[in-house]
Design a protein around this motif. Sequence first.
Motif, PDB file in Angstrom:
ATOM      1  N   TYR A  66       0.834  -1.208   0.000  1.00  0.00           N
ATOM      2  CA  TYR A  66       0.000   0.000   0.000  1.00  0.00           C
ATOM      3  C   TYR A  66       0.864   1.250   0.000  1.00  0.00           C
ATOM      4  O   TYR A  66       1.956   1.285  -0.546  1.00  0.00           O
ATOM      5  N   TYR A  83       1.767   3.038   2.865  1.00  0.00           N
ATOM      6  CA  TYR A  83       2.148   3.392   4.227  1.00  0.00           C
ATOM      7  C   TYR A  83       3.652   3.617   4.378  1.00  0.00           C
ATOM      8  O   TYR A  83       4.463   3.141   3.577  1.00  0.00           O
ATOM      9  N   TRP A 128       1.453   1.753  10.052  1.00  0.00           N
ATOM     10  CA  TRP A 128       0.198   2.497   9.904  1.00  0.00           C
ATOM     11  C   TRP A 128      -0.575   2.428  11.215  1.00  0.00           C
ATOM     12  O   TRP A 128      -0.108   1.827  12.189  1.00  0.00           O
ATOM     13  N   TRP A 170      -6.900   2.598   9.058  1.00  0.00           N
ATOM     14  CA  TRP A 170      -6.774   1.934   7.761  1.00  0.00           C
ATOM     15  C   TRP A 170      -8.107   1.542   7.107  1.00  0.00           C
ATOM     16  O   TRP A 170      -8.219   1.611   5.875  1.00  0.00           O
ATOM     17  N   GLU A 194      -8.904   4.706   5.344  1.00  0.00           N
ATOM     18  CA  GLU A 194      -7.864   5.206   4.450  1.00  0.00           C
ATOM     19  C   GLU A 194      -7.702   4.365   3.189  1.00  0.00           C
ATOM     20  O   GLU A 194      -7.517   4.902   2.088  1.00  0.00           O
ATOM     21  N   LEU A 195      -7.748   3.048   3.341  1.00  0.00           N
ATOM     22  CA  LEU A 195      -7.476   2.201   2.178  1.00  0.00           C
ATOM     23  C   LEU A 195      -8.477   2.381   1.042  1.00  0.00           C
ATOM     24  O   LEU A 195      -8.067   2.588  -0.097  1.00  0.00           O
ATOM     25  N   THR A 212      -0.842   9.587   5.015  1.00  0.00           N
ATOM     26  CA  THR A 212      -1.744   9.269   6.126  1.00  0.00           C
ATOM     27  C   THR A 212      -0.951   9.234   7.422  1.00  0.00           C
ATOM     28  O   THR A 212       0.110   8.620   7.500  1.00  0.00           O
TER      29      THR A 212
END
Length: 459
Positions: A235, A237, A273, A277, A280-281, A374
Amino acid sequence: RQGSPHNVREDIGAIDSRLQQASFDEFPEFKIEKKEAIEDIVRYANGFVDYDLVKLWANESGAMIDWLTGIIQRDGKLVMEFEGGVGDTTDPGRDKAYATGHSPQKTDAVKEDEEWGFAESILAYAAEQGAEVRWYTEFVKCETDEGGRVTGVIAREVKGDRHYLRINASKGVVLATGDYAANEEMMAYYSGWPLEDIDWPESTGMGEGHKLGLWIGAKMQEAPHPMMLFKAYCYHYLRVNKHGRRYVNEDSGYVGTAVSQLRQPDHISFAIWDSKWPTELPASLEYGGGMAWDQDFRAYGEEWTAEREEESAFGWERDEDEILYEADTLEELADLMGFEGDARETLFATIDRYNELVATGNDEDFGKRPELLTSITEPPFYALDMKTELGVSVGGFITDVDSNVLDEDGSPIPGLYAVGTVTGTLFGVDYNETTVPGISLARNVVFGKALGEHLASLA
């Protein structure tokens, strides 16, 4: 050698297919300028590619998809879908992505049949055209005449009495034998990567075609060979090395971050992270999120859910190696990650600095897009001990645009051709899946189709 086909992944990369053009009529912002795409591929590979092969893919891939679409949709079991989104065109991130992905998808007629897929559809079509397949048969060597022309092959049955077969070839022998990623000796010789820190693939490729070509004078591209490397669910992060330092723009795609990790001390990397999440994802998926998009969900037509994400991305069983860590404080998380002394203090400073960049919306340290910044502020906190995974090797023989295998002098070996991952010179250091989705699978079909047409035209 095997007894059934391996079903391949979905993405087949192409430019100018009918499906693609129809999509661009509706979404012109995703339209591809072919020359720009070609130049980007060559630039991404630092010139370690054959320009003519890149052009062949770009110029012929659209027609190939149209041809292939007609084949797989002939019986109503598959439908070709164009996956047209490439994220934010106004801010594409470090590497521009091109909307090239085409995916054969099952219809309701076979959706419940997990064993049936794209490969079976193609094999059935080949059989309809008169092709013969010999299962459980292994390649032993190419045969040549006094002038060095390849005239056929010697093969051997894998089962039973393992008797030998001589197969004569009036027009030529085509090597389409795949990669060598399951051959540790060849990997050590050609790859240049620290194999002890790479998770081994499910590939069954042992490099038989590579070896048999070499035995009759075929030239391999120079080492180190490019690889298709992956990072498990990286991802977007924060990524730190064993010293607690951030070292990469996390929006570099899964291949790019894999290569970056292998350059770190002891090849160690952690992604970090926090509890935000599940929100956010899904918000990051339209921008790519440091992966090859949200392909796990998009490719199968399933809607993203936090529950499925947790199951697929964070669902490893805990063992003595414990790769996923969870803690209520960053101090506890650092303990679980094994950080001590200066590395521990650097880790905390790195997280503080990262949170500052997130607050300003400007990653002045590494240039990550603001949509993918993030903060790490709300417990529980998570850290993933990242593992580099090897997909397939994508290095091999030097070939020309007619798929002739070349010898050490750059001359074609008469009667010997090769297509697919047994060939090389289409990639540089790594496989550019993030920028041109599906180009590896597509080159197999594009070059194979062109070669088949060429051989069929011979007297």
